[in-house]
Design an enzyme around this catalytic site. Structure first.
Site, PDB file in Angstrom:
ATOM      1  CB  VAL A   1      -3.979  -3.703  -0.807  1.00  0.00           C
ATOM      2  CG1 VAL A   1      -4.462  -2.657  -1.656  1.00  0.00           C
ATOM      3  CG2 VAL A   1      -3.746  -5.039  -1.170  1.00  0.00           C
TER       4      VAL A   1
ATOM      5  CB  ILE B   1      -9.641 -21.976   4.707  1.00  0.00           C
ATOM      6  CG1 ILE B   1     -10.890 -22.354   4.225  1.00  0.00           C
ATOM      7  CG2 ILE B   1      -9.768 -20.616   5.238  1.00  0.00           C
ATOM      8  CD1 ILE B   1     -11.751 -23.035   5.560  1.00  0.00           C
ATOM      9  CG  ASP B   2     -11.709 -24.123  -0.121  1.00  0.00           C
ATOM     10  OD1 ASP B   2     -11.905 -24.320   1.509  1.00  0.00           O
ATOM     11  OD2 ASP B   2     -12.652 -23.975  -0.731  1.00  0.00           O
TER      12      ASP B   2
ATOM     13  CG  HIS C   1      -7.204 -41.658  19.940  1.00  0.00           C
ATOM     14  ND1 HIS C   1      -6.421 -41.526  20.967  1.00  0.00           N
ATOM     15  CD2 HIS C   1      -6.635 -41.670  18.629  1.00  0.00           C
ATOM     16  CE1 HIS C   1      -5.343 -41.156  20.390  1.00  0.00           C
ATOM     17  NE2 HIS C   1      -5.397 -41.161  19.146  1.00  0.00           N
TER      18      HIS C   1
ATOM     19  CD  GLN D   1     -12.730 -26.599   8.966  1.00  0.00           C
ATOM     20  OE1 GLN D   1     -12.149 -27.051   8.375  1.00  0.00           O
ATOM     21  NE2 GLN D   1     -14.022 -26.588   8.942  1.00  0.00           N
TER      22      GLN D   1
END
Ligand code: F6P
Length: 323
Positions: free
Chosen positions: A23, A126-127, A215, A255
């Site tokens: 920017v 991040i969502d 697992h 995260q």
């Protein structure tokens, strides 16, 4: 237009710094002055401003977090808060604003637009729950963090023949869990968009055990109902009937941190530059985004009125890969 402002708002994520850099440097290229607004809308209301130039944004392209700071600012949702923000923009002779943030922050940008202030939004969360863009800044890095964690958890899960619930962020959106599950080779994915009962989760664990897996990795979106805790309690109550012992890892804010990936740096640079170009050309009330490989614009009104739809074909693919 002679002077623009830039702010980062809401939950942070990797890629905000390269976006601030893009920017600033694009604006400088157009001969504009740039003011960095600290702590998002909270700093805008309190008048926390710092001048930015090409040198001030040097050395940050690979840095996590945001040099401007960020905040959740409920006071900006009120008319009083918005009035104070507009007053400060006016006081500092800021004639256009780039807002970098997620859903809530871009809805805030829409409020400024409705007051007649020139604003362009850049989706960063991040969502990955912002309508109008296939990717938001920060998603790719968060996914890579999730994959690193799943790989490590798999090592210990296999050694001990355990099942792990790995809870990931995403608020009400299952994107991170679904993509993390597919790319991480999970045995099961629990997301808000698909109803999965506790009995089905238990059956999934048992099936994986019977198939001879060493697992069982279950990626759980934080928005999945009835929630990770309820799953753990249920599995523990039925532990005699399951092959695997169960452990839980909540990845949490890990995260949100870290150096942005190549994809996020590129996306942040392209979107930051595109946002300034739109402002400079007198196109306001927009959000810039990406669809496929193309940089696009979408009106903030349309963004606010739409819902993100998760690609449930990938959920089906995840089910096939579970085998
Ligand atoms: O929107 C980003 C996000 O990390 C969500 O995934 C999560 O639900 C929320 O923010 C956490 O917010 P906070 O950092 O305010 O606890």
């Amino acid at each position: 237009m002679r002077r623009i402002g830039v702010l980062t708002s809401g939950g942070d994520g990797p890629g905000l710094n390269p976006c601030i850099r893009a920017v600033t440097r694009t604006a400088v290229g157009y001969g504009l002055e740039v003011i960095g607004i600290e702590r998002g809308y909270a700093g805008l209301i309190d008048g926390e401003m710092i001048p930015l130039d090409a040198r001030a944004v040097g050395g940050i392209v690979g840095k996590g977090g945001t040099i401007l700071g960020t905040a959740r600012a409920p006071e900006f949702e009120t008319v009083k808060g918005q009035r104070e923000a507009l007053r400060n923009l006016n006081k500092h002779s800021i004639e256009g604003l780039v807002v970098i943030g997620g859903n809530g922050s871009l809805t805030g940008a829409l409020a400024l637009h409705r007051h007649g202030f020139p604003v362009v939004g850049v989706p960063a969360t991040i969502d990955n729950d912002v309508p109008g863009t296939s990717m938001a800044i920060g998603v790719d890095t968060a996914l890579n963090t999730i994959l690193g964690a799943i790989d490590r958890i798999k090592d210990t899960a296999s050694s001990h023949q355990r099942a792990f619930l790995v809870e990931v962020m995403g608020r009400d959106c299952g994107y991170l869990a679904l993509m993390g599950g597919v790319a991480g080779g999970a045995e099961m994915v629990l997301i808000p968009e698909v109803e999965t009962t506790l009995e089905e989760v238990a059956q999934g664990l048992l099936d994986a055990y019977i198939r001879g897996k060493s697992h069982c990795i279950v990626v759980v979106a934080e928005g999945y109902k009835p929630g990770t805790r309820a799953v753990v309690d249920y599995l523990n109550e039925h532990k005699e009937e399951l092959g695997f012992e169960v452990r839980v890892t909540v990845l949490g804010h890990i995260q949100r941190g870290g150096s942005p990936s190549a994809f996020d740096r590129l996306l942040a640079t392209q979107l930051g530059a595109a946002a300034v170009t739109e402002l400079y050309n007198g196109h306001y009330g927009l959000m810039v985004g990406i669809r496929g490989h193309e940089i696009v614009t979408v009106s903030l009104e349309e963004m606010a009125d739409s819902q993100v739809e998760l690609d449930l074909d990938l959920y089906e693919l995840a089910r096939v890969m579970e085998k």
